[in-house]
Design a protein around this motif. Structure first.
Motif, PDB file in Angstrom:
ATOM      1  N   PRO A 166       0.812  -1.219   0.000  1.00  0.00           N
ATOM      2  CA  PRO A 166       0.000   0.000   0.000  1.00  0.00           C
ATOM      3  C   PRO A 166       0.848   1.273   0.000  1.00  0.00           C
ATOM      4  N   TYR A 167       1.950   1.241   0.770  1.00  0.00           N
ATOM      5  CA  TYR A 167       2.829   2.415   0.823  1.00  0.00           C
ATOM      6  C   TYR A 167       4.249   1.947   1.109  1.00  0.00           C
ATOM      7  N   PHE A 168       5.197   2.468   0.353  1.00  0.00           N
ATOM      8  CA  PHE A 168       6.589   2.059   0.488  1.00  0.00           C
ATOM      9  C   PHE A 168       7.459   3.261   0.146  1.00  0.00           C
ATOM     10  N   GLU A 169       8.203   3.755   1.129  1.00  0.00           N
ATOM     11  CA  GLU A 169       9.064   4.918   0.892  1.00  0.00           C
ATOM     12  C   GLU A 169      10.513   4.543   1.170  1.00  0.00           C
ATOM     13  N   ILE A 170      11.373   4.819   0.201  1.00  0.00           N
ATOM     14  CA  ILE A 170      12.790   4.499   0.319  1.00  0.00           C
ATOM     15  C   ILE A 170      13.618   5.757   0.054  1.00  0.00           C
ATOM     16  N   ARG A 171      14.872   5.701   0.477  1.00  0.00           N
ATOM     17  CA  ARG A 171      15.751   6.856   0.321  1.00  0.00           C
ATOM     18  C   ARG A 171      17.046   6.431  -0.350  1.00  0.00           C
ATOM     19  N   PHE A 225      19.716   3.428  -0.178  1.00  0.00           N
ATOM     20  CA  PHE A 225      20.445   3.005   1.012  1.00  0.00           C
ATOM     21  C   PHE A 225      19.588   2.923   2.274  1.00  0.00           C
ATOM     22  N   ASN A 226      18.276   3.177   2.142  1.00  0.00           N
ATOM     23  CA  ASN A 226      17.469   3.104   3.364  1.00  0.00           C
ATOM     24  C   ASN A 226      15.980   2.914   3.058  1.00  0.00           C
ATOM     25  N   LEU A 227      15.328   2.150   3.925  1.00  0.00           N
ATOM     26  CA  LEU A 227      13.869   2.066   3.938  1.00  0.00           C
ATOM     27  C   LEU A 227      13.366   3.120   4.909  1.00  0.00           C
ATOM     28  N   GLN A 228      12.579   4.052   4.419  1.00  0.00           N
ATOM     29  CA  GLN A 228      12.035   5.098   5.273  1.00  0.00           C
ATOM     30  C   GLN A 228      10.841   4.581   6.086  1.00  0.00           C
ATOM     31  N   THR A 229       9.860   4.043   5.366  1.00  0.00           N
ATOM     32  CA  THR A 229       8.680   3.495   6.030  1.00  0.00           C
ATOM     33  C   THR A 229       7.919   2.610   5.048  1.00  0.00           C
ATOM     34  N   ALA A 230       7.108   1.713   5.588  1.00  0.00           N
ATOM     35  CA  ALA A 230       6.321   0.815   4.737  1.00  0.00           C
ATOM     36  C   ALA A 230       5.024   0.470   5.434  1.00  0.00           C
ATOM     37  N   ARG A 231       3.978   0.280   4.634  1.00  0.00           N
ATOM     38  CA  ARG A 231       2.710  -0.231   5.137  1.00  0.00           C
ATOM     39  C   ARG A 231       2.354  -1.483   4.340  1.00  0.00           C
ATOM     40  N   GLY A 232       1.893  -2.515   5.040  1.00  0.00           N
ATOM     41  CA  GLY A 232       1.557  -3.756   4.369  1.00  0.00           C
ATOM     42  C   GLY A 232       2.566  -4.851   4.577  1.00  0.00           C
ATOM     43  N   ARG A 233       3.701  -4.495   5.159  1.00  0.00           N
ATOM     44  CA  ARG A 233       4.738  -5.477   5.474  1.00  0.00           C
ATOM     45  C   ARG A 233       5.668  -4.894   6.533  1.00  0.00           C
ATOM     46  N   PHE A 235       9.358  -4.897   8.468  1.00  0.00           N
ATOM     47  CA  PHE A 235      10.767  -5.239   8.320  1.00  0.00           C
ATOM     48  C   PHE A 235      11.448  -5.064   9.673  1.00  0.00           C
ATOM     49  N   THR A 236      12.229  -6.063  10.079  1.00  0.00           N
ATOM     50  CA  THR A 236      12.856  -6.005  11.410  1.00  0.00           C
ATOM     51  C   THR A 236      14.315  -5.585  11.365  1.00  0.00           C
ATOM     52  N   THR A 237      14.961  -5.720  10.205  1.00  0.00           N
ATOM     53  CA  THR A 237      16.363  -5.307  10.093  1.00  0.00           C
ATOM     54  C   THR A 237      16.596  -4.560   8.787  1.00  0.00           C
ATOM     55  N   HIS A 238      17.691  -3.833   8.763  1.00  0.00           N
ATOM     56  CA  HIS A 238      18.089  -3.073   7.580  1.00  0.00           C
ATOM     57  C   HIS A 238      18.378  -4.017   6.413  1.00  0.00           C
ATOM     58  N   THR A 239      19.082  -5.109   6.675  1.00  0.00           N
ATOM     59  CA  THR A 239      19.432  -6.037   5.601  1.00  0.00           C
ATOM     60  C   THR A 239      18.209  -6.798   5.076  1.00  0.00           C
ATOM     61  N   TYR A 242      16.825  -4.554   2.561  1.00  0.00           N
ATOM     62  CA  TYR A 242      17.646  -4.626   1.350  1.00  0.00           C
ATOM     63  C   TYR A 242      17.274  -5.845   0.504  1.00  0.00           C
ATOM     64  N   ALA A 243      17.094  -6.988   1.157  1.00  0.00           N
ATOM     65  CA  ALA A 243      16.746  -8.212   0.434  1.00  0.00           C
ATOM     66  C   ALA A 243      15.422  -8.038  -0.314  1.00  0.00           C
ATOM     67  N   PHE A 244      14.463  -7.397   0.335  1.00  0.00           N
ATOM     68  CA  PHE A 244      13.170  -7.147  -0.301  1.00  0.00           C
ATOM     69  C   PHE A 244      13.346  -6.215  -1.498  1.00  0.00           C
ATOM     70  N   MET A 245      14.147  -5.151  -1.320  1.00  0.00           N
ATOM     71  CA  MET A 245      14.358  -4.199  -2.413  1.00  0.00           C
ATOM     72  C   MET A 245      15.014  -4.872  -3.610  1.00  0.00           C
ATOM     73  N   LYS A 246      16.009  -5.706  -3.352  1.00  0.00           N
ATOM     74  CA  LYS A 246      16.675  -6.407  -4.452  1.00  0.00           C
ATOM     75  C   LYS A 246      15.682  -7.261  -5.233  1.00  0.00           C
ATOM     76  N   LYS A 247      14.753  -7.890  -4.511  1.00  0.00           N
ATOM     77  CA  LYS A 247      13.721  -8.707  -5.150  1.00  0.00           C
ATOM     78  C   LYS A 247      12.838  -7.858  -6.066  1.00  0.00           C
ATOM     79  N   GLN A 248      12.672  -6.600  -5.698  1.00  0.00           N
ATOM     80  CA  GLN A 248      11.857  -5.695  -6.515  1.00  0.00           C
ATOM     81  C   GLN A 248      12.623  -5.155  -7.721  1.00  0.00           C
ATOM     82  N   GLY A 249      13.921  -5.441  -7.777  1.00  0.00           N
ATOM     83  CA  GLY A 249      14.746  -4.895  -8.856  1.00  0.00           C
ATOM     84  C   GLY A 249      15.288  -3.523  -8.537  1.00  0.00           C
ATOM     85  N   ILE A 250      15.199  -3.103  -7.273  1.00  0.00           N
ATOM     86  CA  ILE A 250      15.704  -1.807  -6.837  1.00  0.00           C
ATOM     87  C   ILE A 250      17.214  -1.878  -6.678  1.00  0.00           C
TER      88      ILE A 250
END
Length: 256
Positions: A166-171, A225-233, A235-239, A242-250
């Motif tokens: 629903p909402y995903f903000e990255i930096r 280099f950072n996940l700002q905030t997310a709704r719908g999932r 995340f407990t760690t920074h890495t 990152y794993a989720f972002m890589k899956k998205q092709g980010i």
């Protein structure tokens, strides 16, 4: 205690100097001082205003962000999440002190160490997996500049995600590779225009262009280099983020 007239004079001088350098940076893309020197001016102004809050004015540089062209064009956006920075930290001792404080507050904290490129910070907002907004750091707390149209023409920026949160903000950090920088300056010289001093200044000016065609032809790069905030999932760690972002092709920072 300092005479109030002396304090007002100091504030006026600081604000005048900062406005001058803001204009050089935001409107002319030709900074006259380093980021460190600019930060020192701003820190000094903030310190005086904190001590004398009754002397803060609406048009003080601490209350505004961005160039005049962007303000009049209505291209400022409020931050959902502050885009904080280490801009006020100038020694490794201050970093170590911060880490020690965290270790006292948290039980066995783990840290991620990453490479850094000195570029321009930008946040990307996705709604239901679709890019809807791109914002510069601005003042880092209240608002930044809306650069959505320019972000869309940067090859490294993902326009849609595989997982439709629903909402995903990255930096991330916008920067210019040396070959792209050399090409821009070669064109500047060909047109009889002043060349850019360094890739960071060029990247900053390019991202804030009011014409996205100029941004596209200068070939900016980006890494996240950072996940700002997310709704719908969650995340407990920074890495994990990152794993989720890589899956998205980010494109995330490559070495951490």
């Amino acid at each position: 205690m300092q005479d109030i007239r002396t304090i007002k004079k100091k504030l006026a001088e600081l604000r005048k100097a900062i406005r001058y350098h803001n204009n050089r940076y935001y409107n002319e893309d030709d900074p006259a001082i380093t980021d460190y020197e600019y930060d020192q001016l701003m820190l000094c102004l903030k310190a005086v205003e904190k001590k004398y809050p009754e002397l803060i004015t609406k048009n003080s540089p601490t209350q505004m962000v961005g160039g005049e062209a962007r303000r009049t064009a209505g291209l400022l956006v409020r931050h959902d999440v502050p885009m904080l920075s280490l801009q006020d930290v100038f020694s490794k001792e201050e970093i170590f002190a911060f880490v020690e404080e965290l270790q006292q507050e948290l039980d066995h904290p783990e840290f991620v160490v990453e490479e850094k490129i000195d570029g321009l910070s930008m946040a990307l907002r996705y709604e239901d997996g679709v890019l809807v907004r791109a914002i510069t750091r601005g003042d880092g707390i209240v608002q930044g500049e809306d650069v959505t149209e320019n972000a869309r023409v940067i090859h490294d920026v993902k326009k849609t995600l595989k997982d439709k949160l629903p909402y995903f903000e990255i930096r991330g950090e916008v920067y210019m590779e040396k070959k792209a920088f050399d090409a821009v300056n070669a064109r500047q010289e060909l047109l009889g225009l002043k060349p850019f001093a360094n890739p960071r200044n060029c990247a900053a000016g390019t991202l804030r262009q009011l014409d996205s065609r100029i941004t596209k032809e200068r070939h900016l790069s980006l890494f996240i280099f950072n996940l700002q905030t997310a709704r719908g999932r969650q995340f407990t760690t920074h890495t994990e983020a990152y794993a989720f972002m890589k899956k998205q092709g980010i494109k995330v920072i490559h070495n951490y």
